[in-house]
Enzyme design. Structure first.
Site, PDB file in Angstrom:
ATOM      1  N   TYR A   1      47.408  49.519  40.979  1.00 25.99           N
ATOM      2  CA  TYR A   1      46.383  49.305  42.006  1.00 25.99           C
ATOM      3  C   TYR A   1      45.879  50.643  42.555  1.00 25.99           C
ATOM      4  O   TYR A   1      44.673  50.866  42.680  1.00 25.99           O
ATOM      5  CB  TYR A   1      46.978  48.447  43.127  1.00 25.99           C
ATOM      6  CG  TYR A   1      45.999  47.958  44.165  1.00 25.99           C
ATOM      7  CD1 TYR A   1      45.190  46.845  43.918  1.00 25.99           C
ATOM      8  CD2 TYR A   1      45.889  48.591  45.400  1.00 25.99           C
ATOM      9  CE1 TYR A   1      44.302  46.385  44.883  1.00 25.99           C
ATOM     10  CE2 TYR A   1      45.010  48.131  46.365  1.00 25.99           C
ATOM     11  CZ  TYR A   1      44.222  47.025  46.108  1.00 25.99           C
ATOM     12  OH  TYR A   1      43.352  46.562  47.070  1.00 25.99           O
TER      13      TYR A   1
ATOM     14  N   SER B   1      39.750  50.623  48.673  1.00 27.29           N
ATOM     15  CA  SER B   1      40.920  50.312  49.496  1.00 27.29           C
ATOM     16  C   SER B   1      41.385  51.613  50.140  1.00 27.29           C
ATOM     17  O   SER B   1      41.054  52.708  49.640  1.00 27.29           O
ATOM     18  CB  SER B   1      42.039  49.778  48.595  1.00 27.29           C
ATOM     19  OG  SER B   1      43.266  49.739  49.290  1.00 27.29           O
TER      20      SER B   1
HETATM   21  P1  NAD Z   1      41.117  37.501  47.110  1.00 30.96           P
HETATM   22  O1  NAD Z   1      42.250  37.259  46.195  1.00 30.96           O
HETATM   23  O2  NAD Z   1      40.954  36.655  48.316  1.00 30.96           O
HETATM   24  O3  NAD Z   1      39.754  37.490  46.306  1.00 30.96           O
HETATM   25  C1  NAD Z   1      39.622  38.135  45.057  1.00 30.96           C
HETATM   26  C2  NAD Z   1      38.433  37.566  44.320  1.00 30.96           C
HETATM   27  O4  NAD Z   1      38.362  38.203  43.047  1.00 30.96           O
HETATM   28  C3  NAD Z   1      38.557  36.051  44.046  1.00 30.96           C
HETATM   29  O5  NAD Z   1      37.317  35.417  44.233  1.00 30.96           O
HETATM   30  C4  NAD Z   1      38.962  36.004  42.578  1.00 30.96           C
HETATM   31  O6  NAD Z   1      38.553  34.825  41.903  1.00 30.96           O
HETATM   32  C5  NAD Z   1      38.196  37.199  42.048  1.00 30.96           C
HETATM   33  N1  NAD Z   1      38.706  37.632  40.761  1.00 30.96           N
HETATM   34  C6  NAD Z   1      39.976  38.000  40.435  1.00 30.96           C
HETATM   35  N2  NAD Z   1      40.060  38.248  39.114  1.00 30.96           N
HETATM   36  C7  NAD Z   1      38.828  38.038  38.599  1.00 30.96           C
HETATM   37  C8  NAD Z   1      38.275  38.121  37.297  1.00 30.96           C
HETATM   38  N3  NAD Z   1      39.007  38.462  36.233  1.00 30.96           N
HETATM   39  N4  NAD Z   1      36.976  37.813  37.140  1.00 30.96           N
HETATM   40  C9  NAD Z   1      36.220  37.429  38.190  1.00 30.96           C
HETATM   41  N5  NAD Z   1      36.673  37.348  39.445  1.00 30.96           N
HETATM   42  C10 NAD Z   1      37.980  37.649  39.642  1.00 30.96           C
HETATM   43  O7  NAD Z   1      41.263  39.039  47.532  1.00 30.96           O
HETATM   44  P2  NAD Z   1      40.616  39.920  48.711  1.00 30.96           P
HETATM   45  O8  NAD Z   1      41.726  40.343  49.588  1.00 30.96           O
HETATM   46  O9  NAD Z   1      39.443  39.259  49.299  1.00 30.96           O
HETATM   47  O10 NAD Z   1      40.191  41.221  47.890  1.00 30.96           O
HETATM   48  C11 NAD Z   1      38.853  41.527  47.584  1.00 30.96           C
HETATM   49  C12 NAD Z   1      38.744  43.024  47.267  1.00 30.96           C
HETATM   50  O11 NAD Z   1      39.123  43.784  48.419  1.00 30.96           O
HETATM   51  C13 NAD Z   1      39.676  43.478  46.135  1.00 30.96           C
HETATM   52  O12 NAD Z   1      39.019  44.438  45.350  1.00 30.96           O
HETATM   53  C14 NAD Z   1      40.832  44.118  46.883  1.00 30.96           C
HETATM   54  O13 NAD Z   1      41.488  45.077  46.118  1.00 30.96           O
HETATM   55  C15 NAD Z   1      40.097  44.739  48.056  1.00 30.96           C
HETATM   56  N6  NAD Z   1      40.959  45.020  49.203  1.00 30.96           N
HETATM   57  C16 NAD Z   1      41.617  44.008  49.857  1.00 30.96           C
HETATM   58  C17 NAD Z   1      42.409  44.323  50.941  1.00 30.96           C
HETATM   59  C18 NAD Z   1      43.131  43.274  51.716  1.00 30.96           C
HETATM   60  O14 NAD Z   1      43.940  43.652  52.571  1.00 30.96           O
HETATM   61  N7  NAD Z   1      42.887  41.988  51.498  1.00 30.96           N
HETATM   62  C19 NAD Z   1      42.541  45.651  51.352  1.00 30.96           C
HETATM   63  C20 NAD Z   1      41.873  46.635  50.670  1.00 30.96           C
HETATM   64  C21 NAD Z   1      41.076  46.307  49.594  1.00 30.96           C
END
Ligand code: NAD
Length: 258
Positions: free
Chosen positions: A153, A140
């Site tokens: 985080y 991130s």
């Molecule tokens: P999201 O909530 O849409 O998806 C997260 C996924 O992780 C889901 O499929 C969920 O089931 C899975 N997950 C959560 N806990 C779990 C566990 N204990 N075991 C197995 N699976 C688990 O979120 P996203 O926005 O797509 O985020 C995905 C990644 O990208 C994350 O690591 C997040 O930190 C990172 N990220 C997101 C953003 C953003 O703006 N959306 C920005 C920077 C980084």
């Protein structure tokens, strides 16, 4: 070598992981999907049908090393090895430090940081034996910069940035690369939740949170597109990218340029 196109993407039944999975399926990769969404198996099956690739689904909980090991073993046994691992599963919680629940700290460190260690450890031996591996960590902008109210985080994502460098050093003799992609804000279910939480923490409306808190730090005032993240991951996953390792690719509209 067929195993180079076998990919495990954690947390790939929602948001960024699912979007990246689609692009890899389109490119002919065989996918092990993972996540907590109840329709994970159907998502995997539908992607397989749409793109004519092999798919599997594992509901492995990223907090449980033995479930992670079983997921990796399934790919090893059924498809002959893991070529690419994308550590993407993540959770978020936003709160001032004095109120931050201990259970949320443990959850965020467990899912966002420790799971990347467990998955990487589980694929390591096979990758080393086959002299090929591509590990990509979705960190991130918060793996490079901090924001208030995100103690767990930011700590977890900075931790993964460090782990990325260590795995790059250890993997170099075996053609195992490890890199991180550091997205800015992407409009996924995780961010929808944050908009609500931040509105509470900052005492703002949701629109104010988007413009004054989230996109304020990006020079480019747009949410990051999943397609841009997937294209970066595709480059890093390529067998020809053997000399790109230990790096973090900020895809965050110039956030860390400041
Ligand atoms: P999201 O909530 O849409 O998806 C997260 C996924 O992780 C889901 O499929 C969920 O089931 C899975 N997950 C959560 N806990 C779990 C566990 N204990 N075991 C197995 N699976 C688990 O979120 P996203 O926005 O797509 O985020 C995905 C990644 O990208 C994350 O690591 C997040 O930190 C990172 N990220 C997101 C953003 C953003 O703006 N959306 C920005 C920077 C980084």
């Amino acid at each position: 070598m067929e195993f180079q196109k076998n990919i495990i993407i954690t947390g790939s039944t929602s948001g960024i992981g699912l979007g990246i999975a689609r692009e890899f399926a389109k490119a002919g990769y065989h996918l092990m999907l993972n996540g907590l969404e109840a329709n994970g198996a159907e998502i995997a099956e539908a992607l397989g049908k749409e793109f004519g690739v092999k798919t599997l689904f594992s509901p492995a909980n990223m907090l449980k090393p033995e479930e992670i090991q079983a997921m990796v073993q399934t790919v090893e046994e059924q498809w002959g090895g893991v070529g690419v691992l994308i550590n993407n599963a993540g959770v978020q919680y936003v709160s001032p430090v004095e109120d931050f629940p201990e259970s949320k700290w443990d959850l965020i460190i467990g899912v966002n940081l420790s799971s990347a260690f467990h998955t990487s450890k589980a694929v390591w031996k096979g990758m080393k034996e086959r002299n090929f591996g591509r590990i990509i960590n979705i960190t991130s902008a918060h793996g490079l910069r901090a924001s208030a109210f995100k103690s767990a985080y930011v700590a977890a994502k900075h931790g993964v940035t460090g782990l990325t460098k260590v795995l790059a050093l250890e993997g170099a003799p075996y053609n195992i690369t490890c890199n991180a992609i550091a997205p800015g804000y992407v409009r996924t279910p995780l961010v929808e939740g944050q908009i609500k939480d931040q509105a509470k923490a900052h005492q703002m409306t949701e629109d104010e949170v988007i413009s004054k808190v989230m996109l304020a730090k990006q020079a480019v005032k747009e949410f990051v597109k999943i397609e841009t993240l997937a294209a970066t991951a595709m480059l890093l996953a390529s067998p020809s990218s053997s000399e790109i390792t230990g790096a973090t690719f900020p895809i965050e509209g110039g956030w860390s340029a400041q």
